[in-house]
Design a protein around this motif. Structure first.
Motif, PDB file in Angstrom:
ATOM      1  N   PHE A  83     -10.756 -13.167   0.613  1.00 21.37           N
ATOM      2  CA  PHE A  83     -10.093 -11.730   0.682  1.00 21.37           C
ATOM      3  C   PHE A  83     -10.871 -10.946  -0.612  1.00 21.37           C
ATOM      4  N   ARG A  84     -10.497 -11.493  -1.683  1.00 23.15           N
ATOM      5  CA  ARG A  84     -11.032 -10.729  -2.814  1.00 23.15           C
ATOM      6  C   ARG A  84     -12.322 -10.279  -2.659  1.00 23.15           C
ATOM      7  N   HIS A  85     -13.058 -11.283  -2.284  1.00 20.54           N
ATOM      8  CA  HIS A  85     -14.785 -11.065  -2.369  1.00 20.54           C
ATOM      9  C   HIS A  85     -15.045 -10.214  -1.334  1.00 20.54           C
ATOM     10  N   ALA A  86     -14.412 -10.056  -0.280  1.00 20.10           N
ATOM     11  CA  ALA A  86     -14.787  -9.315   1.018  1.00 20.10           C
ATOM     12  C   ALA A  86     -14.230  -7.618   0.868  1.00 20.10           C
ATOM     13  N   ALA A  87     -13.202  -7.471   0.086  1.00 18.33           N
ATOM     14  CA  ALA A  87     -12.226  -6.269  -0.051  1.00 18.33           C
ATOM     15  C   ALA A  87     -13.217  -5.170  -0.301  1.00 18.33           C
ATOM     16  N   VAL A 115      -3.974   5.683 -16.724  1.00 14.26           N
ATOM     17  CA  VAL A 115      -5.005   5.694 -15.611  1.00 14.26           C
ATOM     18  C   VAL A 115      -5.678   4.180 -15.409  1.00 14.26           C
ATOM     19  N   THR A 116      -5.725   3.828 -14.303  1.00 15.02           N
ATOM     20  CA  THR A 116      -6.004   2.471 -13.621  1.00 15.02           C
ATOM     21  C   THR A 116      -6.626   2.442 -12.212  1.00 15.02           C
ATOM     22  N   ASP A 117      -7.432   1.166 -12.020  1.00 14.13           N
ATOM     23  CA  ASP A 117      -7.939   1.070 -10.875  1.00 14.13           C
ATOM     24  C   ASP A 117      -7.030   0.400  -9.840  1.00 14.13           C
ATOM     25  N   GLY A 118      -5.635   0.113 -10.400  1.00 10.42           N
ATOM     26  CA  GLY A 118      -4.663  -0.544  -9.733  1.00 10.42           C
ATOM     27  C   GLY A 118      -3.777   0.448  -8.941  1.00 10.42           C
ATOM     28  N   ARG A 119      -2.545   0.076  -8.437  1.00  6.54           N
ATOM     29  CA  ARG A 119      -1.726   0.705  -7.687  1.00  6.54           C
ATOM     30  C   ARG A 119      -0.260   1.028  -8.690  1.00  6.54           C
ATOM     31  N   MET A 120       0.067   1.886  -8.367  1.00 11.68           N
ATOM     32  CA  MET A 120       1.543   1.871  -9.015  1.00 11.68           C
ATOM     33  C   MET A 120       2.407   1.770  -7.534  1.00 11.68           C
ATOM     34  N   SER A 121       3.851   1.892  -7.944  1.00  8.19           N
ATOM     35  CA  SER A 121       5.007   1.402  -6.911  1.00  8.19           C
ATOM     36  C   SER A 121       4.615   2.738  -6.038  1.00  8.19           C
ATOM     37  N   GLY A 122       5.169   2.379  -4.796  1.00  6.29           N
ATOM     38  CA  GLY A 122       5.363   3.387  -3.697  1.00  6.29           C
ATOM     39  C   GLY A 122       6.358   4.520  -4.174  1.00  6.29           C
ATOM     40  N   ALA A 123       7.144   4.070  -5.159  1.00  2.00           N
ATOM     41  CA  ALA A 123       8.078   5.143  -5.732  1.00  2.00           C
ATOM     42  C   ALA A 123       7.591   5.727  -6.970  1.00  2.00           C
ATOM     43  N   SER A 124       6.247   5.849  -7.370  1.00  2.00           N
ATOM     44  CA  SER A 124       5.711   6.481  -8.267  1.00  2.00           C
ATOM     45  C   SER A 124       6.610   7.759  -8.828  1.00  2.00           C
ATOM     46  N   GLY A 125       6.877   7.901 -10.077  1.00  2.00           N
ATOM     47  CA  GLY A 125       7.793   8.623 -10.387  1.00  2.00           C
ATOM     48  C   GLY A 125       7.263   9.737 -11.323  1.00  2.00           C
ATOM     49  N   LYS A 126       8.090   9.993 -12.528  1.00  2.00           N
ATOM     50  CA  LYS A 126       7.900  11.127 -13.381  1.00  2.00           C
ATOM     51  C   LYS A 126       6.769  11.073 -14.505  1.00  2.00           C
ATOM     52  N   VAL A 127       5.899   9.933 -14.311  1.00  2.00           N
ATOM     53  CA  VAL A 127       4.970   9.727 -15.597  1.00  2.00           C
ATOM     54  C   VAL A 127       3.775  10.066 -14.833  1.00  2.00           C
ATOM     55  N   PRO A 128       2.852  10.887 -15.352  1.00  2.00           N
ATOM     56  CA  PRO A 128       1.640  11.039 -14.582  1.00  2.00           C
ATOM     57  C   PRO A 128       0.675  10.101 -14.586  1.00  2.00           C
ATOM     58  N   ALA A 129       0.060   9.793 -13.503  1.00  2.00           N
ATOM     59  CA  ALA A 129      -0.661   8.339 -13.365  1.00  2.00           C
ATOM     60  C   ALA A 129      -1.737   8.689 -12.345  1.00  2.00           C
ATOM     61  N   GLY A 145      -8.014  -3.921  -9.427  1.00  2.00           N
ATOM     62  CA  GLY A 145      -8.635  -3.424  -8.346  1.00  2.00           C
ATOM     63  C   GLY A 145      -8.436  -4.308  -7.097  1.00  2.00           C
ATOM     64  N   PRO A 146      -8.705  -4.360  -5.832  1.00  2.00           N
ATOM     65  CA  PRO A 146      -8.645  -5.139  -4.772  1.00  2.00           C
ATOM     66  C   PRO A 146      -9.544  -6.556  -5.003  1.00  2.00           C
ATOM     67  N   ARG A 147     -10.561  -6.093  -5.523  1.00  2.00           N
ATOM     68  CA  ARG A 147     -11.573  -7.393  -5.733  1.00  2.00           C
ATOM     69  C   ARG A 147     -11.148  -8.045  -6.888  1.00  2.00           C
ATOM     70  N   SER A 193     -11.468   3.181   0.820  1.00  2.00           N
ATOM     71  CA  SER A 193     -11.856   2.713   2.207  1.00  2.00           C
ATOM     72  C   SER A 193     -10.916   1.864   2.712  1.00  2.00           C
ATOM     73  N   GLY A 194      -9.685   1.654   1.972  1.00  2.00           N
ATOM     74  CA  GLY A 194      -8.368   1.118   2.568  1.00  2.00           C
ATOM     75  C   GLY A 194      -8.152  -0.229   1.957  1.00  2.00           C
ATOM     76  N   GLY A 195      -9.144  -0.560   1.057  1.00  2.00           N
ATOM     77  CA  GLY A 195      -9.018  -2.104   0.340  1.00  2.00           C
ATOM     78  C   GLY A 195      -8.996  -3.196   1.120  1.00  2.00           C
ATOM     79  N   SER A 196      -9.617  -3.191   2.103  1.00  2.00           N
ATOM     80  CA  SER A 196      -9.303  -4.348   3.282  1.00  2.00           C
ATOM     81  C   SER A 196     -10.387  -5.009   3.240  1.00  2.00           C
ATOM     82  N   PRO A 197     -10.307  -6.550   3.393  1.00  2.00           N
ATOM     83  CA  PRO A 197     -11.564  -7.464   3.768  1.00  2.00           C
ATOM     84  C   PRO A 197     -11.843  -7.439   5.263  1.00  2.00           C
ATOM     85  N   LEU A 198     -11.094  -6.550   6.044  1.00  2.00           N
ATOM     86  CA  LEU A 198     -11.360  -6.977   7.594  1.00  2.00           C
ATOM     87  C   LEU A 198     -12.415  -6.045   8.017  1.00  2.00           C
ATOM     88  N   TRP A 199     -12.773  -4.790   7.337  1.00  2.00           N
ATOM     89  CA  TRP A 199     -13.845  -4.210   7.777  1.00  2.00           C
ATOM     90  C   TRP A 199     -14.331  -3.445   6.413  1.00  2.00           C
TER      91      TRP A 199
END
Length: 610
Positions: free
Chosen positions: A585-589, A505-519, A476-478, A594-600
């Protein structure tokens, strides 16, 4: 003839408006305080003003000194390592020339970093990728902080660059603004053929040399990669949200039409500027979600679009995506959801055809402001050169290729293929538009991993030749900046092709081109925040149902509640390749939702703001 707005579109929009009432009001108050009559330079101190024109040619210097003509600030993501951004090398001089012809001036206000997920996939640098978006937002703010510009043009294309540019630009929403694309590279080796070679290499069937040749034949020239991942989803979003000129997203670099469109963007922000804050409102954000769903766009935008919207005081969540997905039809098949690339989509009718179809089904807010002025009607057209002059004409009445682009009356799917996943594992997202129906439901034992390499090592040892759900935690982001997990795609794809029931199953991201395997991805809360995913043990039965949105572990409630979360060791993710600089950034993400951002954080409302 357009239909009345779809009731779900109305309901979701009203819900967002109510949720965002305070934060949107605060944002507009911020923008209004920054606006002023005349040019932004009027009233500047003499020393301050002199610094702004010291290095300019004489005529530009005089124009800025008199503070009577508008000045465009150019914020650019140019570098010549990344194919998508290399064309921007020539844009500043073109913009300056056209600005002078139109009675204005232009200056490069600043540059922003642009990294490529395609280069850092599976490497340590990928752990800076998500946060590079926020660095870009900060860099955009620095570029515009001199407060000497009356309008702005934003030059960026790829995954985190456009979201970061828009996040930063929206904090200067008083400026007339436009985003200026560079376009996709021409088609090379077909994306499905490239993917086949990747799978063959993962199995040891072809050499590294053969793999490199396939990759080089696919990524072969200046321009955006041609598959429909996050970069091209960005371009679609900017157009459907009214931030590009109509039909400009997918015109190839280095063509006369591309240059004419860039020149027209300069003319538009000088002669007919529209405040960015007035373009990006709740209705425009909903239009963006609709476009994402109708085209099977990148799952990354369930994070990025959330963060972009928050920069305008608009609060959206995954319920909004899911509810709209149920009624927005899938109208395109672009790789990885098909075999075509974005050039084929553009040739078949492109954005003009798509937006007209959505409008006629009551699935777009047409009464919005755009860089062209009032309404989205202009965006049902396509640009062309008429005796060398830029003009627009109606988009084709019928699709040029029904295998790539379809009307609402015969969609590829009745829904957008993006679902909210819920259960005792928290909340997440699944994109099923590229997943065949027979693969959308998986019930299998979990195998818990803590990094991508461990999955690949297990595959190479032959330990994954069975039904299983790969559970990848600490992504994940943090935890480690939420890197994309693209290296898993060939491995899991091979196993699925062998007939095994597999899922991720993950708390991470797949590619923006997520494909044929259910994720099921973006699981929130993440493992580092004691999210339920940290309680899964190897051998637990996981149920992933991409048809109903059910995601749970078959463990008795009492046992589940008593389990101690297992948080992976993360220290080795926090040093090297500059990662030690991003601890704050990791600490504040924030969470992925909510967008994974440390900015807000979850809200932007500041009740005591002046």
């Amino acid at each position: 003839m357009t239909a009345p707005l779809h009731p779900v579109l109305v309901r979701v929009t009203e819900r967002i408006q109510q949720r965002s009432a305070d934060t949107r009001a605060d944002y507009l108050a911020l923008v209004n305080r920054a606006s002023k009559a005349g040019t932004q330079r009027q009233g500047m101190g003499c020393a301050n003003l002199a610094h702004t024109f010291a290095a300019l040619p004489t005529n530009d210097k005089l124009a800025i000194r008199e503070a009577k003509v508008p000045n465009i600030g150019i914020v650019t993501a140019y570098n010549d390592m990344l194919s998508a951004h290399q064309p921007y090398a020539s844009y500043p001089e073109l913009i300056k020339r056209v600005a002078r012809e139109q009675g204005g001036v232009a200056q490069v206000a600043g540059g922003v970093p642009a990294m490529c997920d395609g280069i850092t996939q599976g490497a340590d640098g990928m752990e800076l990728s998500l946060f590079s978006r926020d660095v870009i937002a900060l860099s955009t703010a620095v570029a515009l902080s001199h407060n000497t510009f009356d309008a702005a043009l934003y030059l960026g294309v790829c995954d985190k660059i456009v979201p970061g540019l828009l996040m930063g630009a929206l904090r200067f929403g008083h400026l007339g603004s436009a985003f200026v694309p560079a376009g996709p590279m021409t088609s090379g080796l077909a994306n499905d053929q490239k993917a086949k070679v990747r799978q063959q290499h993962a199995q040891g069937l072809v050499s590294r040399e053969a793999l490199l040749e396939a990759e080089a034949s696919s990524y072969h020239s200046a321009g955006t990669c041609t598959f429909y991942g996050t970069a091209n989803s960005n371009q679609m979003l900017m157009e459907i949200m009214g931030l590009h000129l109509p039909g400009s997203s997918f015109v190839n670099p280095g063509t006369p039409l591309r240059e004419a469109l860039t020149a027209a963007a300069v003319q538009q922000v000088l002669q007919h500027p529209v405040r960015l804050a007035d373009i990006v409102d709740e209705r425009a954000v909903v239009n963006g979600i609709v476009g994402l769903l109708a085209t099977g766009g990148s799952t990354n935008h369930t994070i990025h679009l959330v963060a972009m919207a928050r920069a305008a005081g608009v609060l959206i969540d995954w319920d909004d995506f899911s509810d709209l997905s149920a009624v927005v039809p899938l109208l395109t098949r672009i790789y990885p959801n098909g075999t075509a690339d974005v050039n084929h989509f553009h040739a078949a009718g492109g954005m003009g055809f798509l937006m007209r179809e959505l409008a006629q089904a009551g699935l777009l807010h047409l009464d919005v402001k755009t860089v062209m002025g009032e309404g989205l009607a202009a965006y049902t057209q396509e640009p062309w050169l008429n005796d060398g002059q830029l003009a627009w004409r109606p988009a084709p009445a019928t699709s040029g290729d029904l295998a790539v682009l379809r009307p609402v009356s015969e969609p590829f799917s009745a829904d957008g293929g993006l679902k909210l996943m819920r259960g005792n594992l928290g909340r997440g997202i699944i994109k099923v538009s590229a997943v065949k129906p027979e693969h959308r439901v998986v019930r299998a034992p979990a195998i818990v991993f803590h990094d991508q390499q461990a999955v690949q090592d297990a595959f190479q040892r032959g330990e994954l030749e069975r039904d299983f759900v790969a559970v990848l935690t600490g992504q994940g982001p943090r935890a480690n900046g939420m890197p994309e997990l693209h290296k898993l795609t060939p491995v899991l794809g091979v196993l699925q092709d062998k007939g095994f029931k597999v899922a991720l199953v993950t708390d991470g991201r797949m590619s923006g081109a997520s494909g044929k395997v259910p994720a099921a991805i973006h699981l929130s809360p993440e493992a580092l925040d004691n999210g339920p995913i940290a309680r899964i043990r190897t051998g637990d039965t996981v149920v992933l149902d991409g048809t109903t949105g059910d995601l749970h572990v078959d463990v008795p409630d009492a046992e589940w509640a008593a389990r101690t979360p297992v948080v992976p060791q993360l220290a080795h993710h926090h040093h090297g390749t500059g990662r030690e600089l991003f601890g704050l950034f990791r600490h504040a993400a924030g969470s992925a939702e909510s967008g994974g951002s440390p900015l807000w954080g979850p809200a932007l409302h500041t009740p005591d703001a002046p």
